[in-house]
Design an enzyme around this catalytic site. Structure first.
Site, PDB file in Angstrom:
ATOM      1  N   SER A 127       0.809  -1.223   0.000  1.00 16.18           N
ATOM      2  CA  SER A 127       0.000   0.000   0.000  1.00 16.18           C
ATOM      3  C   SER A 127       0.840   1.269   0.000  1.00 16.18           C
ATOM      4  O   SER A 127       1.911   1.336   0.627  1.00 16.18           O
ATOM      5  CB  SER A 127      -0.873  -0.003   1.261  1.00 16.18           C
ATOM      6  OG  SER A 127      -1.409   1.277   1.501  1.00 16.18           O
ATOM      7  N   GLU A 129       0.132   3.643   1.721  1.00 19.60           N
ATOM      8  CA  GLU A 129       0.155   4.067   3.125  1.00 19.60           C
ATOM      9  C   GLU A 129       1.540   3.820   3.730  1.00 19.60           C
ATOM     10  O   GLU A 129       1.907   4.441   4.731  1.00 19.60           O
ATOM     11  CB  GLU A 129      -0.946   3.305   3.886  1.00 19.60           C
ATOM     12  CG  GLU A 129      -1.142   3.684   5.341  1.00 19.60           C
ATOM     13  CD  GLU A 129      -1.811   5.035   5.595  1.00 19.60           C
ATOM     14  OE1 GLU A 129      -2.391   5.613   4.651  1.00 19.60           O
ATOM     15  OE2 GLU A 129      -1.736   5.501   6.735  1.00 19.60           O
ATOM     16  N   TYR A 151      -1.518   0.329  10.664  1.00 18.92           N
ATOM     17  CA  TYR A 151      -1.788  -0.328   9.375  1.00 18.92           C
ATOM     18  C   TYR A 151      -0.581  -0.188   8.438  1.00 18.92           C
ATOM     19  O   TYR A 151      -0.124  -1.171   7.831  1.00 18.92           O
ATOM     20  CB  TYR A 151      -3.043   0.294   8.732  1.00 18.92           C
ATOM     21  CG  TYR A 151      -3.252  -0.095   7.288  1.00 18.92           C
ATOM     22  CD1 TYR A 151      -3.859  -1.296   6.948  1.00 18.92           C
ATOM     23  CD2 TYR A 151      -2.837   0.746   6.249  1.00 18.92           C
ATOM     24  CE1 TYR A 151      -4.043  -1.654   5.615  1.00 18.92           C
ATOM     25  CE2 TYR A 151      -3.020   0.404   4.916  1.00 18.92           C
ATOM     26  CZ  TYR A 151      -3.625  -0.801   4.607  1.00 18.92           C
ATOM     27  OH  TYR A 151      -3.806  -1.141   3.286  1.00 18.92           O
TER      28      TYR A 151
HETATM   29  P1  NAP Z   1     -11.431  -4.424   2.098  1.00 16.65           P
HETATM   30  O1  NAP Z   1     -12.591  -4.095   1.219  1.00 16.65           O
HETATM   31  O2  NAP Z   1     -11.346  -3.797   3.446  1.00 16.65           O
HETATM   32  O3  NAP Z   1     -11.372  -6.019   2.265  1.00 16.65           O
HETATM   33  C1  NAP Z   1     -10.569  -6.624   3.238  1.00 16.65           C
HETATM   34  C2  NAP Z   1     -10.780  -8.125   3.178  1.00 16.65           C
HETATM   35  O4  NAP Z   1      -9.915  -8.757   4.138  1.00 16.65           O
HETATM   36  C3  NAP Z   1     -12.210  -8.589   3.509  1.00 16.65           C
HETATM   37  O5  NAP Z   1     -12.588  -9.578   2.580  1.00 16.65           O
HETATM   38  C4  NAP Z   1     -12.053  -9.215   4.893  1.00 16.65           C
HETATM   39  O6  NAP Z   1     -12.969 -10.262   5.162  1.00 16.65           O
HETATM   40  C5  NAP Z   1     -10.645  -9.788   4.783  1.00 16.65           C
HETATM   41  N1  NAP Z   1     -10.078 -10.121   6.098  1.00 16.65           N
HETATM   42  C6  NAP Z   1     -10.068  -9.366   7.221  1.00 16.65           C
HETATM   43  N2  NAP Z   1      -9.512 -10.033   8.237  1.00 16.65           N
HETATM   44  C7  NAP Z   1      -9.149 -11.256   7.759  1.00 16.65           C
HETATM   45  C8  NAP Z   1      -8.538 -12.404   8.333  1.00 16.65           C
HETATM   46  N3  NAP Z   1      -8.194 -12.444   9.626  1.00 16.65           N
HETATM   47  N4  NAP Z   1      -8.335 -13.481   7.545  1.00 16.65           N
HETATM   48  C9  NAP Z   1      -8.704 -13.465   6.234  1.00 16.65           C
HETATM   49  N5  NAP Z   1      -9.288 -12.418   5.645  1.00 16.65           N
HETATM   50  C10 NAP Z   1      -9.510 -11.309   6.381  1.00 16.65           C
HETATM   51  O7  NAP Z   1     -10.062  -4.063   1.339  1.00 16.65           O
HETATM   52  P2  NAP Z   1      -9.812  -3.728  -0.212  1.00 16.65           P
HETATM   53  O8  NAP Z   1     -10.040  -2.276  -0.429  1.00 16.65           O
HETATM   54  O9  NAP Z   1     -10.493  -4.712  -1.061  1.00 16.65           O
HETATM   55  O10 NAP Z   1      -8.232  -3.917  -0.285  1.00 16.65           O
HETATM   56  C11 NAP Z   1      -7.673  -5.203  -0.581  1.00 16.65           C
HETATM   57  C12 NAP Z   1      -6.247  -5.249  -0.070  1.00 16.65           C
HETATM   58  O11 NAP Z   1      -5.475  -4.226  -0.692  1.00 16.65           O
HETATM   59  C13 NAP Z   1      -6.101  -5.024   1.427  1.00 16.65           C
HETATM   60  O12 NAP Z   1      -5.016  -5.804   1.872  1.00 16.65           O
HETATM   61  C14 NAP Z   1      -5.749  -3.549   1.536  1.00 16.65           C
HETATM   62  O13 NAP Z   1      -5.028  -3.299   2.717  1.00 16.65           O
HETATM   63  C15 NAP Z   1      -4.895  -3.378   0.290  1.00 16.65           C
HETATM   64  N6  NAP Z   1      -4.893  -2.042  -0.296  1.00 16.65           N
HETATM   65  C16 NAP Z   1      -6.062  -1.429  -0.594  1.00 16.65           C
HETATM   66  C17 NAP Z   1      -6.040  -0.179  -1.214  1.00 16.65           C
HETATM   67  C18 NAP Z   1      -7.319   0.517  -1.573  1.00 16.65           C
HETATM   68  O14 NAP Z   1      -7.263   1.721  -1.853  1.00 16.65           O
HETATM   69  N7  NAP Z   1      -8.447  -0.174  -1.636  1.00 16.65           N
HETATM   70  C19 NAP Z   1      -4.812   0.430  -1.518  1.00 16.65           C
HETATM   71  C20 NAP Z   1      -3.635  -0.251  -1.200  1.00 16.65           C
HETATM   72  C21 NAP Z   1      -3.681  -1.496  -0.611  1.00 16.65           C
HETATM   73  P3  NAP Z   1     -14.396 -10.020   5.903  1.00 16.65           P
HETATM   74  O15 NAP Z   1     -15.207  -9.247   4.909  1.00 16.65           O
HETATM   75  O16 NAP Z   1     -14.911 -11.382   6.157  1.00 16.65           O
HETATM   76  O17 NAP Z   1     -14.077  -9.210   7.133  1.00 16.65           O
HETATM   77  N1  GDD Z   2     -12.463   7.319   6.284  1.00 17.88           N
HETATM   78  C1  GDD Z   2     -12.568   8.647   6.472  1.00 17.88           C
HETATM   79  N2  GDD Z   2     -13.710   9.160   7.024  1.00 17.88           N
HETATM   80  N3  GDD Z   2     -11.542   9.437   6.105  1.00 17.88           N
HETATM   81  C2  GDD Z   2     -11.678  10.776   6.271  1.00 17.88           C
HETATM   82  C3  GDD Z   2     -12.819  11.341   6.826  1.00 17.88           C
HETATM   83  C4  GDD Z   2     -13.891  10.496   7.219  1.00 17.88           C
HETATM   84  O1  GDD Z   2     -14.923  10.914   7.718  1.00 17.88           O
HETATM   85  N4  GDD Z   2     -12.647  12.691   6.848  1.00 17.88           N
HETATM   86  C5  GDD Z   2     -11.452  12.943   6.325  1.00 17.88           C
HETATM   87  N5  GDD Z   2     -10.844  11.769   5.990  1.00 17.88           N
HETATM   88  C6  GDD Z   2      -9.491  11.650   5.427  1.00 17.88           C
HETATM   89  C7  GDD Z   2      -8.587  10.695   6.199  1.00 17.88           C
HETATM   90  O2  GDD Z   2      -8.062  11.355   7.371  1.00 17.88           O
HETATM   91  C8  GDD Z   2      -7.519  10.427   5.125  1.00 17.88           C
HETATM   92  O3  GDD Z   2      -6.578  11.473   5.101  1.00 17.88           O
HETATM   93  C9  GDD Z   2      -8.312  10.475   3.825  1.00 17.88           C
HETATM   94  O4  GDD Z   2      -9.588  11.056   4.136  1.00 17.88           O
HETATM   95  C10 GDD Z   2      -8.552   9.112   3.180  1.00 17.88           C
HETATM   96  O5  GDD Z   2      -9.082   8.233   4.165  1.00 17.88           O
HETATM   97  P1  GDD Z   2      -9.629   6.786   3.763  1.00 17.88           P
HETATM   98  O6  GDD Z   2     -10.630   6.902   2.669  1.00 17.88           O
HETATM   99  O7  GDD Z   2     -10.054   6.120   5.022  1.00 17.88           O
HETATM  100  O8  GDD Z   2      -8.364   6.073   3.096  1.00 17.88           O
HETATM  101  P2  GDD Z   2      -6.830   5.984   3.532  1.00 17.88           P
HETATM  102  O9  GDD Z   2      -6.050   6.794   2.551  1.00 17.88           O
HETATM  103  O10 GDD Z   2      -6.641   6.268   4.957  1.00 17.88           O
HETATM  104  O11 GDD Z   2      -6.525   4.430   3.314  1.00 17.88           O
HETATM  105  C11 GDD Z   2      -6.965   3.754   2.124  1.00 17.88           C
HETATM  106  O12 GDD Z   2      -5.958   3.835   1.153  1.00 17.88           O
HETATM  107  C12 GDD Z   2      -4.735   3.148   1.490  1.00 17.88           C
HETATM  108  C13 GDD Z   2      -3.751   3.372   0.327  1.00 17.88           C
HETATM  109  O13 GDD Z   2      -3.124   4.598   0.464  1.00 17.88           O
HETATM  110  C14 GDD Z   2      -7.288   2.306   2.533  1.00 17.88           C
HETATM  111  O14 GDD Z   2      -7.927   1.655   1.464  1.00 17.88           O
HETATM  112  C15 GDD Z   2      -6.030   1.537   2.890  1.00 17.88           C
HETATM  113  O15 GDD Z   2      -6.357   0.159   3.095  1.00 17.88           O
HETATM  114  C16 GDD Z   2      -5.046   1.674   1.710  1.00 17.88           C
HETATM  115  O16 GDD Z   2      -3.874   0.962   1.950  1.00 17.88           O
END
Ligand code: NAP
Ligand code: GDD
Length: 327
Positions: A127, A129, A151
């Site tokens: 990520s 992050e 995280y």
């Molecule tokens: P998400 O919607 O939050 O999905 C997370 C998944 O992980 C869910 O299916 C959840 O299952 C599963 N999980 C949680 N705890 C677990 C455990 N103990 N054992 C097995 N599975 C478990 O995340 P996403 O947005 O699809 O992201 C997919 C991956 O990419 C994650 O690793 C995230 O950190 C990474 N990532 C995401 C982004 C982004 O912007 N979306 C960016 C960079 C990296 P349940 O539903 O059953 O809880």
């Molecule tokens: N969730 C959330 N809710 N975020 C808020 C809010 C709110 O009400 N108000 C402001 N924010 C700001 C957060 O402080 C952060 O700076 C930004 O919005 C984005 O927050 P999120 O959408 O929760 O995403 P993230 O950037 O913290 O994390 C996501 O992206 C990562 C990759 O950079 C997640 O998907 C992570 O799993 C992923 O790795």
């Protein structure tokens, strides 16, 4: 026929990736945690081709058992506690699932091996992050990490373990450093979906205001459907490697708000949005913007959906969804 085992199958990316791999002719298996996970029924209703196997990233023997049953050619490790805000309150759980979970899966793959002595190819969902308090702009595969949340720290551990297993044991293990990616399947806890969903509800008279935290943060937001293609491309390369996947553009949350409220015909977002301290984090990532030129050159990957189209896609989806529910 190639077989994929996906952890995190119920999440946003798990759904997009399942659909994508199924269209490519894969047999798709998903690791499902819990004894009666409520998400299983709706997942199978939408994606009837997915075959579920029981397991949890915190339980090593369940991962070994899943690999033995499925005999995958590719493993995509998307499972994680992925909500940064929650990771501050449940730092130990996050470290265990999001960090040590990667090590468990790598070790299980090393021990079990692949079908017919073919090594299993492994994708780790790393990520942006991990860059946290960024050391350079834009961030590339060579930028140093400075994570700002439990995280982020856990993801750095998982990333380095992936590289280490590749270098130590010759595993075909790749790490995709993906910047934020969104879409209509995004969880409601993340800021983009919270905004698109609230905009839809405000438009339909179901909600009056939207409370948010730090609006000054900037993110490099892309569309999840584009990003899962990059995961697959990484595992089709002869050599495993690490790749940044990003759009190269950064936008403030206020820009997302402006486009989303305009898209619904609500005008000035400031009339509806309030600030609530509970949504601020103990430490913030102020700015992310990625340099995906390596992935563009070596994988031939390019994003297709731009920022305004992404916002519009999410708002229109949530307007339709809420209108259907209101009937
Ligand atoms: P998400 O919607 O939050 O999905 C997370 C998944 O992980 C869910 O299916 C959840 O299952 C599963 N999980 C949680 N705890 C677990 C455990 N103990 N054992 C097995 N599975 C478990 O995340 P996403 O947005 O699809 O992201 C997919 C991956 O990419 C994650 O690793 C995230 O950190 C990474 N990532 C995401 C982004 C982004 O912007 N979306 C960016 C960079 C990296 P349940 O539903 O059953 O809880
Ligand atoms: N969730 C959330 N809710 N975020 C808020 C809010 C709110 O009400 N108000 C402001 N924010 C700001 C957060 O402080 C952060 O700076 C930004 O919005 C984005 O927050 P999120 O959408 O929760 O995403 P993230 O950037 O913290 O994390 C996501 O992206 C990562 C990759 O950079 C997640 O998907 C992570 O799993 C992923 O790795």
């Amino acid at each position: 026929m190639p077989r994929a085992l996906i952890t995190g199958i119920t999440g946003q990316d798990g759904q997009h990736l399942s659909e994508f791999l199924h269209e490519k002719g894969y047999e798709v298996f998903g690791l499902m945690k819990g004894q009666n996970n409520p998400k299983a029924e709706s997942l199978l209703a939408e994606f009837p081709f997915i075959r579920l196997v029981s397991g949890d990233l915190t339980d090593f023997s369940s991962l070994v058992a899943a690999l033995r049953v499925v005999e995958p050619t590719e493993v995509y490790n998307l499972g994680a506690i992925s909500f940064v805000a929650m990771s501050f309150n449940q730092a130990e759980l996050t470290s265990n699932v999001t960090g040590v979970g990667v090590l468990r899966m790598l070790e299980a793959i090393r021990l079990v091996g692949g079908p017919n002595n073919n090594p299993i190819r492994f994708y780790q969902a790393s990520s942006s992050e991990m860059y946290g308090q960024v050391r350079e702009i834009p961030q590339s595969e060579l930028t140093a990490f400075h994570p700002r949340s439990p995280y982020g720290v856990a993801k750095v551990f998982g990333h380095h373990m992936t590289v280490n297993y590749r270098e130590s044991y010759g595993l075909h293990a790749s790490s995709g450093i993906l910047f934020n990616h969104e879409g209509p399947r995004r969880g409601y806890e993340f800021v983009t979906r919270k905004i698109s969903h609230s905009v839809a509800r405000i438009k339909l008279g179901l909600q009056d205001t939207l409370l948010l935290g730090n609006l000054a943060a900037k993110r490099d937001w892309g569309y999840a459907g584009d990003y899962v293609k990059a995961m697959w491309l990484m595992l089709q390369q002869d050599q495993p490697d690490d790749y940044v996947i990003a759009t190269g553009e950064t936008h403030e949350i206020t820009e997302f708000l402006q486009l989303a409220f305009e898209c619904a015909g609500l005008g000035d977002w400031k009339k509806y949005v309030g600030i609530d301290k509970q949504y601020f984090r103990p430490a913030e990532v102020d700015l992310l913007v990625g340099d995906a030129s390596k992935a563009e050159q070596k994988l031939g990957w390019k994003r297709e959906v731009d920022f305004p189209s992404l916002v519009e896609m999410m708002v229109r989806h949530d307007l339709d969804m809420e209108a259907r529910r209101a009937k």
